[in-house]
Design an enzyme around this catalytic site. Structure first.
Site, PDB file in Angstrom:
ATOM      1  N   LEU A 139      -0.513 -11.027  24.432  1.00 33.13           N
ATOM      2  CA  LEU A 139       0.515 -10.607  23.492  1.00 33.13           C
ATOM      3  C   LEU A 139       0.494  -9.086  23.430  1.00 33.13           C
ATOM      4  O   LEU A 139      -0.567  -8.461  23.602  1.00 33.13           O
ATOM      5  CB  LEU A 139       0.239 -11.161  22.085  1.00 33.13           C
ATOM      6  CG  LEU A 139       0.383 -12.670  21.850  1.00 33.13           C
ATOM      7  CD1 LEU A 139      -0.028 -13.003  20.419  1.00 33.13           C
ATOM      8  CD2 LEU A 139       1.807 -13.134  22.108  1.00 33.13           C
ATOM      9  N   ASP A 140       1.650  -8.478  23.173  1.00 32.55           N
ATOM     10  CA  ASP A 140       1.685  -7.040  22.946  1.00 32.55           C
ATOM     11  C   ASP A 140       0.808  -6.697  21.750  1.00 32.55           C
ATOM     12  O   ASP A 140       0.637  -7.513  20.828  1.00 32.55           O
ATOM     13  CB  ASP A 140       3.112  -6.567  22.665  1.00 32.55           C
ATOM     14  CG  ASP A 140       4.047  -6.794  23.840  1.00 32.55           C
ATOM     15  OD1 ASP A 140       3.558  -6.797  24.983  1.00 32.55           O
ATOM     16  OD2 ASP A 140       5.259  -6.970  23.609  1.00 32.55           O
ATOM     17  N   ALA A 141       0.276  -5.486  21.726  1.00 34.20           N
ATOM     18  CA  ALA A 141      -0.607  -5.073  20.628  1.00 34.20           C
ATOM     19  C   ALA A 141       0.078  -5.225  19.272  1.00 34.20           C
ATOM     20  O   ALA A 141      -0.545  -5.642  18.286  1.00 34.20           O
ATOM     21  CB  ALA A 141      -1.053  -3.625  20.832  1.00 34.20           C
ATOM     22  N   THR A 183       2.366  -7.334  18.377  1.00 37.82           N
ATOM     23  CA  THR A 183       2.756  -8.710  18.072  1.00 37.82           C
ATOM     24  C   THR A 183       1.547  -9.479  17.558  1.00 37.82           C
ATOM     25  O   THR A 183       0.462  -9.389  18.127  1.00 37.82           O
ATOM     26  CB  THR A 183       3.304  -9.410  19.333  1.00 37.82           C
ATOM     27  OG1 THR A 183       4.449  -8.687  19.803  1.00 37.82           O
ATOM     28  CG2 THR A 183       3.710 -10.843  19.043  1.00 37.82           C
ATOM     29  N   ARG A 239      11.539  -9.260  22.740  1.00 39.07           N
ATOM     30  CA  ARG A 239      11.945  -7.985  22.156  1.00 39.07           C
ATOM     31  C   ARG A 239      13.187  -7.420  22.845  1.00 39.07           C
ATOM     32  O   ARG A 239      14.158  -7.016  22.186  1.00 39.07           O
ATOM     33  CB  ARG A 239      10.790  -6.984  22.241  1.00 39.07           C
ATOM     34  CG  ARG A 239       9.561  -7.408  21.447  1.00 39.07           C
ATOM     35  CD  ARG A 239       8.320  -6.633  21.865  1.00 39.07           C
ATOM     36  NE  ARG A 239       8.482  -5.204  21.660  1.00 39.07           N
ATOM     37  CZ  ARG A 239       7.608  -4.293  22.078  1.00 39.07           C
ATOM     38  NH1 ARG A 239       6.527  -4.672  22.758  1.00 39.07           N
ATOM     39  NH2 ARG A 239       7.814  -3.014  21.838  1.00 39.07           N
TER      40      ARG A 239
END
Length: 302
Positions: free
Chosen positions: A126-128, A130, A229
């Site tokens: 996951l993105d940081a 998120t 996103r």
């Protein structure tokens, strides 16, 4: 303050000695502590390359939470067995990488603290910014099973997010193409096939609206970089708090530091052929719904 009395047969570099004593420190934290004059060798500030030897005294003027490994709070561990872990990652924490504090390092520290095997392997990311559920394997067989199930889209991923703008129609399956711009670290959404672009499918359903905002449930069908996103921004409804694809004026106005995006649900297939993992068949795991969902539903967030 910690005082260490060195006991070693052969001289060893100061930085190596300290990282052996406190693995959570890392090179970055050590350099910062030295710059701030918080490391003393025999009463003096010394370079980290200095070799310490038996009988030396090292004093560290650092808090215990800096020195000790950070473990997972109990609330972050959603599910655990001998093969897999399901962990709820908070927004702002990197999944992995060179940072001193990452989700993977927290997981390994928690396992090591129990005295058993501390190995864990990430099966997706996951993105940081998120938050939400991450799957980790505790052995090679589990890693192979999970990564293959994700690749074949057998494990369904469902997200919750707040968008700046109400999507029209309120529910849809978006079908486009995603192209990476590696130099800028962003992706572009294209309406037609193009060289290097990959097909993406993103389903969404509007659960509630509040003023300019909408709460969406999103089904991630293909899992590309920044897919949710960028795809929602492409239809004019960027995720609140997203500084890369979103509306920064709205982000500042509503005081959102991270994107309002949570990997809320993981759903395993109804049937699993591998007997070792058949207990997971039909299992559904949920993260706690983020605070912004409640505020949008009660009208506090508009």
């Amino acid at each position: 303050m910690r005082e260490l009395h060195v006991k070693c047969l052969l001289p060893v570099r100061l930085d190596k000695y300290l990282m052996e004593q406190f693995p959570a420190l890392g090179v970055g934290r050590l350099n910062k502590a030295l710059r701030e004059n918080k490391i003393k060798l025999n009463g003096k500030k010394q370079p980290l390359s200095t070799r310490v030897q038996n009988g030396d005294i090292v004093r560290l003027f650092l808090n215990d939470d800096v020195l000790e490994k950070r473990a997972l709070p109990a609330a972050m561990l959603v599910y655990e067995d001998d093969d897999i872990l399901v962990v709820n990652k908070p927004a702002g924490v990197e999944v992995d990488g060179p940072a001193d504090d990452t989700l993977l390092k927290r997981v390994c520290a928690t396992l090591a603290g129990r005295g058993g095997p501390s190995q864990a392997m990430l099966c997706h990311r996951l993105d940081a910014g998120t938050s939400g559920l991450i799957l980790l394997a505790r052995n090679a067989a589990a890693e192979q099973f999970l990564t293959e199930a994700i690749r074949q889209r057998q494990i369904q991923k469902r997200y919750l997010c707040v968008t700046f703008g109400r999507p029209q129609p309120p529910a849809a399956l978006l079908h486009d193409y995603l192209s990476k711009d590696a130099e800028r670290g962003v992706v572009r959404i294209l309406s037609a096939p193009a060289p290097g672009a990959k097909e993406i499918l993103t389903g969404y359903e509007t659960l509630a609206v509040s003023g300019r905002l909408a709460l969406l449930q999103v089904d991630l069908i293909t899992g590309r970089t920044h897919q949710i996103r960028a795809h929602l921004a492409h239809i004019g409804c960027p995720i609140l708090g997203d500084s890369k694809y979103g509306n920064n004026a709205a982000n500042r106005e509503l005081h959102f530091k991270y994107q309002a995006l949570c990997a809320w649900e993981l759903r395993f297939p109804a049937q699993i052929e591998d007997a070792r993992f058949s207990r997971l068949a039909g299992r559904v795991f949920h993260a706690e719904k983020p605070w912004y969902c409640r505020q949008l539903l009660d009208g506090t967030l508009r």
